[in-house]
Design a protein around this motif. Structure first.
Motif, mmCIF file in Angstrom:
data_model
loop_
_atom_site.group_PDB
_atom_site.id
_atom_site.type_symbol
_atom_site.label_atom_id
_atom_site.label_comp_id
_atom_site.label_asym_id
_atom_site.label_seq_id
_atom_site.Cartn_x
_atom_site.Cartn_y
_atom_site.Cartn_z
ATOM 1 N N ILE A 90 21.096 27.528 27.418
ATOM 2 C CA ILE A 90 20.911 26.294 28.158
ATOM 3 C C ILE A 90 21.751 26.378 29.427
ATOM 4 O O ILE A 90 22.960 26.590 29.369
ATOM 5 N N THR A 91 21.097 26.242 30.555
ATOM 6 C CA THR A 91 21.778 26.266 31.858
ATOM 7 C C THR A 91 21.388 25.010 32.641
ATOM 8 O O THR A 91 20.642 24.170 32.155
ATOM 9 N N LYS A 92 21.897 24.918 33.867
ATOM 10 C CA LYS A 92 21.664 23.737 34.702
ATOM 11 C C LYS A 92 22.124 22.471 33.977
ATOM 12 O O LYS A 92 21.535 21.398 34.095
ATOM 13 N N PRO A 103 17.148 14.572 30.722
ATOM 14 C CA PRO A 103 18.120 15.521 31.291
ATOM 15 C C PRO A 103 17.410 16.691 31.963
ATOM 16 O O PRO A 103 16.373 17.163 31.487
ATOM 17 N N SER A 104 17.975 17.161 33.051
ATOM 18 C CA SER A 104 17.318 18.205 33.852
ATOM 19 C C SER A 104 17.813 19.602 33.525
ATOM 20 O O SER A 104 17.710 20.504 34.341
ATOM 21 N N CYS A 105 18.372 19.792 32.316
ATOM 22 C CA CYS A 105 18.858 21.118 31.951
ATOM 23 C C CYS A 105 17.686 22.054 31.660
ATOM 24 O O CYS A 105 16.562 21.622 31.424
ATOM 25 N N LYS A 106 17.977 23.347 31.653
ATOM 26 C CA LYS A 106 16.962 24.370 31.408
ATOM 27 C C LYS A 106 17.251 25.030 30.065
ATOM 28 O O LYS A 106 18.336 25.546 29.831
ATOM 29 N N ILE A 107 16.276 25.011 29.151
ATOM 30 C CA ILE A 107 16.409 25.608 27.829
ATOM 31 C C ILE A 107 15.440 26.769 27.724
ATOM 32 O O ILE A 107 14.241 26.605 27.907
ATOM 33 N N GLU A 108 15.965 27.961 27.460
ATOM 34 C CA GLU A 108 15.118 29.146 27.400
ATOM 35 C C GLU A 108 15.633 30.100 26.332
ATOM 36 O O GLU A 108 16.809 30.045 25.939
ATOM 37 N N PRO A 109 14.768 30.991 25.824
ATOM 38 C CA PRO A 109 15.207 31.971 24.820
ATOM 39 C C PRO A 109 16.240 32.925 25.412
ATOM 40 O O PRO A 109 16.190 33.273 26.594
ATOM 41 N N ASN A 145 23.932 12.048 26.998
ATOM 42 C CA ASN A 145 24.333 11.658 28.339
ATOM 43 C C ASN A 145 25.591 10.818 28.213
ATOM 44 O O ASN A 145 25.541 9.677 27.736
ATOM 45 N N LYS A 146 26.750 11.381 28.592
ATOM 46 C CA LYS A 146 28.026 10.710 28.376
ATOM 47 C C LYS A 146 28.232 9.515 29.305
ATOM 48 O O LYS A 146 29.142 8.704 29.082
ATOM 49 N N ILE A 147 27.390 9.376 30.315
ATOM 50 C CA ILE A 147 27.482 8.223 31.210
ATOM 51 C C ILE A 147 26.720 7.036 30.633
ATOM 52 O O ILE A 147 27.228 5.921 30.541
#
Length: 404
Positions: free
Chosen positions: A39-41, A5-11, A59-61
């Motif tokens: 978590i964004t994107k 997944p291409s999400c962004k995880i940051e503090p 991933n729901k797909i």
């Protein structure tokens, strides 16, 4: 092989410099060890779940599940077939058996239901909760449609309304089953069919579990419970000392919301009733209610510590509860080790403007929702759909003309 997944995880850091796109999905995670993350994107087909020692992305797909470790739990890592790595890792068994739902409510175990109706359960310490796939033949070859994780037991509801359970060695009555199974010992796995004589002919629409109590809510909106009486979390009157089999405790129930040792129920009329342990002000400091050892017995105590007409969503966690108001404000009460923000004896608004500079705009463009478990709370948004204003609109032939 599925792509990560291409999400962004940051503090998440206390700052007014953070700006969120109004049309972007996001997740704010609060862990009891004082970790806060953003978590964004996050694409709309990705679903996020938190757990005591990690983060899940479904991933729901494709049905593929990714796991990000936040604690090194050797028994669990081995069961999942991964190593301790703080990056997202694909759980390979989800490639062959795509996952539909992840349940992460409480401290020691989590579960998954696959699209084919298979049940997977994983425990932090093994114990008498089987790790991994539970063969469908143990459920009389039926698909599992719901799972509820307690502290010492797990409930499973199948497609044909059969209820099964594992664990429950605590006093032998966290799950309702025949007494010959009540001496299930530590590290011994046994799945049993629950005794549901009281629900004969009634279809179950929701199951739930506290640390050591079980609940079944029927389509007729009748709530049944069984389990240990010591924390009053089964909704039984104080004089009831043991409840090994399902017993009706309330009518006209729309939803049961189970915490670790405490429970809220929402009625069809929109009222909220509470019971169980309130030792950490899980429902706030309650005045004028007679409690025995900070325990609320029975199911007739109304929630009075918050305006029920302003409740959009209420969720119960480990030693805390959290409310989203009609105006999308988030309120918390209870023990701070479950939240990483507050330690309070009344519902207190969390000020997200300290973290997100345009938080008021986010509230206008999104519906705020929460999920919470033993020691985590997750706040996420659902983008509001724009409604077409049909005022001053006239139909001329087959054309629609709108005047501003």
């Amino acid at each position: 092989m599925s792509s990560k997944p291409s999400c962004k995880i940051e503090p998440l850091i206390e700052s007014t410099n953070l700006f969120l796109n109004n049309n972007e999905n996001f997740v704010i995670g609060l862990l009891g060890n004082n970790d806060k993350y953003l978590i964004t994107k996050l694409d709309k087909y990705l679903e996020f779940k938190a757990f005591r020692c990690g983060l899940f992305i479904l991933n729901k797909i494709t049905g593929h599940v990714y796991f990000k470790c936040t604690m090194n739990m050797e028994i669990l890592m081995q069961a999942l077939g991964i190593t301790y790595d703080k990056e997202l890792q694909l759980l390979k068994f989800t490639i062959e058996d795509p996952i539909k739902q992840i349940i992460t409510k409480f401290a020691n175990c989590f579960a998954m239901i696959s699209e084919s109706g298979n049940a997977y359960v994983f425990s932090l310490d093994g114990g008498n909760i089987k790790q991994g796939l539970i063969p469908k033949c143990l459920f009389e070859n039926e698909k599992v449609v719901q799972i509820a994780c307690g502290g010492v037991h797990v409930l499973y509801l199948t497609e044909n309304n059969k209820l099964f359970g594992t664990g429950g060695e605590y006093d032998g009555n966290a799950i309702s089953y025949s007494r010959e199974y009540s001496s299930c010992t530590k590290n011994e796995f046994r799945l049993v069919k629950c005794n549901v004589e009281a629900l004969e002919g009634k279809k179950i629409k929701q199951i739930a579990a506290t640390y050591n109590c079980s609940f079944a809510l029927t389509v007729e909106n009748e709530l049944y419970s069984c389990g240990y009486c010591g924390y009053a979390a089964n909704g039984q009157p104080e004089e009831v000392k043991n409840c090994p089999f399902f017993t009706k405790v309330k009518d006209n129930v729309e939803r049961v919301i189970a915490g670790y040792f405490f429970v809220a129920i929402k009625t069809l009329g929109g009222e909220y009733f509470i019971f169980g342990y309130n030792n950490c002000y899980q429902f706030g400091e309650i005045d004028g209610i007679l409690m025995t050892g900070n325990k609320i017995y029975g199911t007739n105590t109304k929630l009075t510590t918050f305006n029920i007409h302003d409740i959009e969503q209420l969720e119960c966690g480990g030693y805390h509860s959290i409310i989203v108001s009609k105006s999308d404000d988030v309120y918390f009460t209870g023990h701070s080790h479950c939240n990483a923000f507050l330690d309070c004896s009344k519902y207190t608004k969390i000020d997200f403007s300290k973290y997100v500079t345009n938080w008021s705009d986010i509230q206008k463009s999104s519906k705020i929702r929460v999920e919470t478990g033993y020691n985590f709370t997750v706040i996420y948004n659902e983008i509001k759909k724009k409604k077409f204003n049909f005022n001053n609109t006239y139909k001329v032939s087959d054309l629609t003309i709108r005047f501003y």
